[in-house]
Design a protein around this motif. Structure first.
Motif, PDB file in Angstrom:
ATOM      1  N   ILE A 129      58.561  20.541 -54.672  1.00  0.00           N
ATOM      2  CA  ILE A 129      57.744  19.513 -55.404  1.00  0.00           C
ATOM      3  C   ILE A 129      57.090  19.947 -56.697  1.00  0.00           C
ATOM      4  O   ILE A 129      57.218  19.297 -57.885  1.00  0.00           O
ATOM      5  CB  ILE A 129      56.591  19.208 -54.461  1.00  0.00           C
ATOM      6  N   SER A 130      56.878  21.468 -56.697  1.00  0.00           N
ATOM      7  CA  SER A 130      56.299  21.924 -58.179  1.00  0.00           C
ATOM      8  C   SER A 130      57.577  21.700 -59.158  1.00  0.00           C
ATOM      9  O   SER A 130      57.087  21.512 -60.278  1.00  0.00           O
ATOM     10  CB  SER A 130      55.937  23.197 -57.998  1.00  0.00           C
ATOM     11  N   GLU A 131      58.570  22.237 -58.818  1.00  0.00           N
ATOM     12  CA  GLU A 131      59.721  22.335 -59.672  1.00  0.00           C
ATOM     13  C   GLU A 131      60.018  20.875 -60.338  1.00  0.00           C
ATOM     14  O   GLU A 131      60.245  20.735 -61.497  1.00  0.00           O
ATOM     15  CB  GLU A 131      60.938  23.065 -59.232  1.00  0.00           C
ATOM     16  N   HIS A 132      60.283  19.815 -59.402  1.00  0.00           N
ATOM     17  CA  HIS A 132      60.435  18.644 -59.679  1.00  0.00           C
ATOM     18  C   HIS A 132      59.477  17.928 -60.747  1.00  0.00           C
ATOM     19  O   HIS A 132      59.541  17.475 -61.802  1.00  0.00           O
ATOM     20  CB  HIS A 132      60.622  17.735 -58.664  1.00  0.00           C
ATOM     21  N   MET A 133      58.067  18.395 -60.409  1.00  0.00           N
ATOM     22  CA  MET A 133      56.943  18.035 -61.235  1.00  0.00           C
ATOM     23  C   MET A 133      56.955  18.479 -62.636  1.00  0.00           C
ATOM     24  O   MET A 133      56.784  17.932 -63.502  1.00  0.00           O
ATOM     25  CB  MET A 133      55.701  18.323 -60.383  1.00  0.00           C
ATOM     26  N   LEU A 134      57.139  19.932 -62.764  1.00  0.00           N
ATOM     27  CA  LEU A 134      57.276  20.484 -64.057  1.00  0.00           C
ATOM     28  C   LEU A 134      58.414  19.847 -64.861  1.00  0.00           C
ATOM     29  O   LEU A 134      58.343  19.470 -65.933  1.00  0.00           O
ATOM     30  CB  LEU A 134      57.586  22.135 -63.839  1.00  0.00           C
ATOM     31  N   GLY A 135      59.528  19.780 -64.162  1.00  0.00           N
ATOM     32  CA  GLY A 135      60.740  19.491 -64.995  1.00  0.00           C
ATOM     33  C   GLY A 135      60.587  18.189 -65.536  1.00  0.00           C
ATOM     34  O   GLY A 135      60.638  17.717 -66.508  1.00  0.00           O
ATOM     35  N   ARG A 136      60.156  17.026 -64.686  1.00  0.00           N
ATOM     36  CA  ARG A 136      59.825  15.770 -65.143  1.00  0.00           C
ATOM     37  C   ARG A 136      58.980  15.580 -66.040  1.00  0.00           C
ATOM     38  O   ARG A 136      59.110  14.689 -67.013  1.00  0.00           O
ATOM     39  CB  ARG A 136      59.557  14.825 -64.084  1.00  0.00           C
ATOM     40  N   ILE A 184      52.154  30.196 -58.690  1.00  0.00           N
ATOM     41  CA  ILE A 184      50.918  30.854 -59.132  1.00  0.00           C
ATOM     42  C   ILE A 184      50.899  29.852 -60.333  1.00  0.00           C
ATOM     43  O   ILE A 184      49.574  29.569 -60.912  1.00  0.00           O
ATOM     44  CB  ILE A 184      51.066  32.379 -59.711  1.00  0.00           C
ATOM     45  N   PHE A 185      51.790  29.676 -60.996  1.00  0.00           N
ATOM     46  CA  PHE A 185      51.709  28.736 -62.433  1.00  0.00           C
ATOM     47  C   PHE A 185      51.120  27.589 -62.011  1.00  0.00           C
ATOM     48  O   PHE A 185      50.183  27.063 -62.550  1.00  0.00           O
ATOM     49  CB  PHE A 185      52.986  28.626 -63.026  1.00  0.00           C
ATOM     50  N   VAL A 186      51.683  26.812 -61.148  1.00  0.00           N
ATOM     51  CA  VAL A 186      51.511  25.431 -60.724  1.00  0.00           C
ATOM     52  C   VAL A 186      49.827  25.459 -60.124  1.00  0.00           C
ATOM     53  O   VAL A 186      48.880  24.621 -60.569  1.00  0.00           O
ATOM     54  CB  VAL A 186      52.229  24.901 -59.579  1.00  0.00           C
ATOM     55  N   VAL A 188      47.328  28.011 -62.848  1.00  0.00           N
ATOM     56  CA  VAL A 188      47.414  27.989 -64.268  1.00  0.00           C
ATOM     57  C   VAL A 188      47.422  26.590 -64.749  1.00  0.00           C
ATOM     58  O   VAL A 188      46.474  26.079 -65.719  1.00  0.00           O
ATOM     59  CB  VAL A 188      48.477  28.727 -65.202  1.00  0.00           C
ATOM     60  N   TRP A 189      48.145  25.769 -64.269  1.00  0.00           N
ATOM     61  CA  TRP A 189      48.348  24.326 -64.549  1.00  0.00           C
ATOM     62  C   TRP A 189      47.279  23.313 -64.288  1.00  0.00           C
ATOM     63  O   TRP A 189      46.677  22.637 -64.886  1.00  0.00           O
ATOM     64  CB  TRP A 189      49.755  23.713 -64.022  1.00  0.00           C
ATOM     65  N   GLY A 190      46.683  23.707 -63.075  1.00  0.00           N
ATOM     66  CA  GLY A 190      45.640  23.121 -62.503  1.00  0.00           C
ATOM     67  C   GLY A 190      45.617  21.505 -61.967  1.00  0.00           C
ATOM     68  O   GLY A 190      46.473  20.952 -62.349  1.00  0.00           O
ATOM     69  N   GLN A 244      49.397   5.570 -54.639  1.00  0.00           N
ATOM     70  CA  GLN A 244      48.105   5.876 -54.069  1.00  0.00           C
ATOM     71  C   GLN A 244      48.414   7.098 -53.230  1.00  0.00           C
ATOM     72  O   GLN A 244      48.293   6.761 -51.895  1.00  0.00           O
ATOM     73  CB  GLN A 244      47.473   4.561 -53.207  1.00  0.00           C
ATOM     74  N   ASN A 245      48.428   8.346 -53.575  1.00  0.00           N
ATOM     75  CA  ASN A 245      48.833   9.275 -52.599  1.00  0.00           C
ATOM     76  C   ASN A 245      47.920  10.665 -52.938  1.00  0.00           C
ATOM     77  O   ASN A 245      48.081  11.723 -52.581  1.00  0.00           O
ATOM     78  CB  ASN A 245      50.157   9.798 -53.015  1.00  0.00           C
ATOM     79  N   SER A 246      46.527  10.453 -53.235  1.00  0.00           N
ATOM     80  CA  SER A 246      45.499  11.474 -53.299  1.00  0.00           C
ATOM     81  C   SER A 246      45.708  12.657 -52.168  1.00  0.00           C
ATOM     82  O   SER A 246      45.443  13.771 -52.297  1.00  0.00           O
ATOM     83  CB  SER A 246      44.219  11.138 -53.753  1.00  0.00           C
ATOM     84  N   GLY A 247      45.568  12.005 -51.330  1.00  0.00           N
ATOM     85  CA  GLY A 247      45.473  13.095 -49.995  1.00  0.00           C
ATOM     86  C   GLY A 247      46.821  13.784 -49.847  1.00  0.00           C
ATOM     87  O   GLY A 247      46.591  15.008 -49.586  1.00  0.00           O
ATOM     88  N   ILE A 248      48.066  13.275 -49.984  1.00  0.00           N
ATOM     89  CA  ILE A 248      49.043  14.177 -50.215  1.00  0.00           C
ATOM     90  C   ILE A 248      49.243  15.207 -51.082  1.00  0.00           C
ATOM     91  O   ILE A 248      49.233  16.400 -51.044  1.00  0.00           O
ATOM     92  CB  ILE A 248      50.301  13.424 -50.228  1.00  0.00           C
ATOM     93  N   ILE A 249      48.643  14.703 -52.353  1.00  0.00           N
ATOM     94  CA  ILE A 249      48.317  15.773 -53.491  1.00  0.00           C
ATOM     95  C   ILE A 249      47.458  16.908 -53.130  1.00  0.00           C
ATOM     96  O   ILE A 249      47.533  17.856 -53.390  1.00  0.00           O
ATOM     97  CB  ILE A 249      47.897  14.942 -54.637  1.00  0.00           C
ATOM     98  N   ARG A 250      46.195  16.476 -52.473  1.00  0.00           N
ATOM     99  CA  ARG A 250      45.376  17.798 -52.002  1.00  0.00           C
ATOM    100  C   ARG A 250      46.024  18.597 -51.156  1.00  0.00           C
ATOM    101  O   ARG A 250      45.724  19.769 -51.238  1.00  0.00           O
ATOM    102  CB  ARG A 250      44.132  16.877 -51.328  1.00  0.00           C
ATOM    103  N   VAL A 251      46.692  18.042 -50.165  1.00  0.00           N
ATOM    104  CA  VAL A 251      47.370  18.937 -49.239  1.00  0.00           C
ATOM    105  C   VAL A 251      48.333  19.919 -49.947  1.00  0.00           C
ATOM    106  O   VAL A 251      48.484  21.038 -49.932  1.00  0.00           O
ATOM    107  CB  VAL A 251      48.240  18.211 -48.171  1.00  0.00           C
ATOM    108  N   PHE A 252      49.108  19.258 -51.084  1.00  0.00           N
ATOM    109  CA  PHE A 252      50.072  19.998 -51.754  1.00  0.00           C
ATOM    110  C   PHE A 252      49.346  21.158 -52.405  1.00  0.00           C
ATOM    111  O   PHE A 252      49.793  22.357 -52.452  1.00  0.00           O
ATOM    112  CB  PHE A 252      50.875  19.132 -52.725  1.00  0.00           C
ATOM    113  N   PHE A 253      48.091  20.641 -53.081  1.00  0.00           N
ATOM    114  CA  PHE A 253      47.456  21.714 -54.051  1.00  0.00           C
ATOM    115  C   PHE A 253      46.928  22.862 -53.082  1.00  0.00           C
ATOM    116  O   PHE A 253      47.254  23.848 -53.589  1.00  0.00           O
ATOM    117  CB  PHE A 253      46.294  20.897 -54.785  1.00  0.00           C
ATOM    118  N   PHE A 254      46.446  22.632 -51.933  1.00  0.00           N
ATOM    119  CA  PHE A 254      46.284  23.703 -51.160  1.00  0.00           C
ATOM    120  C   PHE A 254      47.133  24.595 -50.671  1.00  0.00           C
ATOM    121  O   PHE A 254      47.248  25.827 -50.802  1.00  0.00           O
ATOM    122  CB  PHE A 254      45.656  22.986 -49.757  1.00  0.00           C
TER     123      PHE A 254
END
Ligand code: PHE
Length: 464
Positions: free
Chosen positions: A72-79, A409-411, A414-416, A431-441
């Motif tokens: 997910i991190s890589e797709h996000m950074l690339g896009r 570590i970057f995502v 550093v990226w925040g 509307q996916n803030s729950g998924i984003i929080r799990v991903f961030f953790f």
């Protein structure tokens, strides 16, 4: 205003950048990268060597807790950056911080992996010819072993099959991202699935197939050493094509309305499904005919043909099996090849033609070290490994996990969170803030700590 001399970042040129055309296209092409020899060659032999289901469990955990967040991190950074792996990190990192090195290690890893990967595809092509001619139709592993030794022992044959692979991959890459890669993989993936199902049904309907199924699903934890766990983690990286910029590069071709967490999850599940299907195609037959499941890397080329030769209409199934291996591997090597091609064209503004040709030539040179490692260069060993095994070991067990660690570590640090939320919710459209929080953790804590602990224990630095 539309002159070619515009700086790279103008909106006009951004719009002109090639990309994947549909949501389904994105999923198929990304799955095409993930699915490959990893599922058909590596996954079965590693499962065989490391005790079956116990290895699969560790592999599953690595995929979920490490693989998926990194993908997910890589797709996000690339896009977000819409550029090759190195440029993406240069654009997104704070000034003067050398995060682009992750991308650079990715371009290096792409060559190291392609060097041996193209050779294995070359062997598969040689085996398609052998299977079609009926010369592999023997139940004697000594005969198939001799056939394999004859392929890998012949320097010219090894080089020529590799060049054939490099040439046909270059032709597809030259046609572009949507008209080349996407168009080809959209045809290859369904074909692969149909062929795999045919071989699976054949294997599972053999009398006595249950023992192989049990081997796949009943864990034996005694074989789970630190090295086995490191192999499972490395395999998760290799399988999902992460830790080296492939998914950053592919992410840069994603559409802005793509739901990244969902599509990455589908790709992960699809890839897992193919690995399990490959296991179900191979292990029941392996047990029915009493062959050793732990043959190692040669399982595909020495053991499997004898298994097919034992079953009714085995020559046809053997042919289907090697064709499907070549088909699966093609989608994967296309994504590897695109990493340097995107870098040369995005970063240096090289034409696609020039970038493809330069990549092909560089690959033929590095690849020859792998192609010649079982013949002319068989006496050369580094850390006890020949070039082929060294490329395989270093990329899977070191370059990809270390790359993945730094991406986390970057995502995560550093990226925040703000930028992550913006990118993964498509600027608030989803509307996916729950998924984003799990991903961030996961990406901030769980994935990097797991990678670090497994790497250090696998390398013998710490003991768990
Ligand atoms: N995932 C591919 C496979 O399983 C290999 C690969 C690794 C492709 C890294 C791209 C990047 O065969």
């Amino acid at each position: 205003m539309e002159s070619n001399k515009q700086p790279l970042k103008t909106p006009l040129q951004k719009a002109a950048r090639d990309g994947f055309t549909t949501g389904l296209g994105v999923i198929l092409v990304t799955m095409g990268s993930a699915v490959g020899l990893g599922n058909i060659w590596k996954f079965p032999y590693m499962v065989g060597a490391f005790g079956g289901a116990a290895f699969i469990i560790v592999y599953l955990i690595s995929t979920l807790l490490v693989g998926l967040p990194v993908m997910i991190s890589e797709h996000m950074l690339g896009r977000t950056a819409k550029a090759d792996a190195i440029t993406t990190l240069q654009k997104l990192a704070p000034k003067k911080q050398p995060w682009w090195l992750i991308g650079a290690s990715g371009v290096l890893a792409a060559f190291v992996i392609m060097a041996f990967y193209s050779e294995v595809i070359g062997w598969v092509l040689a085996y398609i010819v052998k299977a079609a001619s009926g010369s592999l139709l023997t139940t004697d592993p000594n005969v198939t072993g001799a056939a394999f030794a004859q392929v890998i022992g012949n320097p010219w044959l090894s080089l020529i099959v590799q060049w054939i692979v490099i040439i046909y991959v270059s032709v597809i890459i030259l046609a572009g991202v949507s008209k080349g890669i996407e168009a080809a993989v959209k045809k290859l993936m369904p074909a692969l699935l149909i062929m795999l199902l045919i071989v699976c049904i054949r294997s599972l309907t053999l009398p006595g197939a249950g023992e192989g199924v049990a081997f796949l699903f009943e864990p034996d934890f005694s074989k789970l050493t630190g090295a086995a766990i490191m192999t499972a983690l490395g395999l998760a990286f290799f399988k999902l094509s992460i830790g080296m910029g492939t998914m950053i590069t592919y992410g840069s071709y994603f559409r802005d309305d793509q739901d990244i967490p969902i599509s990455a999850t589908k790709v992960m599940l699809g890839d897992l499904g193919v690995s399990l299907l490959a296991g179900l195609a191979i292990f029941p037959a392996v047990f029915v005919y009493g062959v050793q499941p732990d043959a190692g890397p040669s399982l595909l080329f020495i053991t499997i043909p004898t298994v097919f030769a034992s079953m009714p209409a085995g020559n046809i199934f053997m042919l289907i099996f090697f064709v499907l291996s070549a088909v699966a591997a093609t989608g994967a090597i296309l994504s590897l090849f695109e990493v340097p091609v995107a870098f040369l064209s995005d970063h240096y503004g090289m034409s696609r033609k020039k970038a493809t040709l330069s990549t092909a030539i560089a690959l033929a040179l590095v690849g020859s070290l792998a192609a010649l490692s079982s013949n002319v260069l068989s006496g050369v060993s580094i850390f006890g490994l020949n070039f082929f095994d060294l490329f395989d070991y270093v990329s899977q067990n070191i370059l990809l996990p270390v790359g993945g660690l730094f991406i986390c570590i970057f995502v995560g640090w550093v990226w925040g969170f703000g930028k992550i939320k913006d990118a993964l919710s498509n600027k608030g459209d989803l509307q996916n803030s729950g998924i984003i929080r799990v991903f961030f953790f996961l990406v901030r804590w769980v994935s990097p700590i797991l990678i670090l602990v497994i790497l250090l224990s696998g390398l013998g630095v710490i003991k768990i």
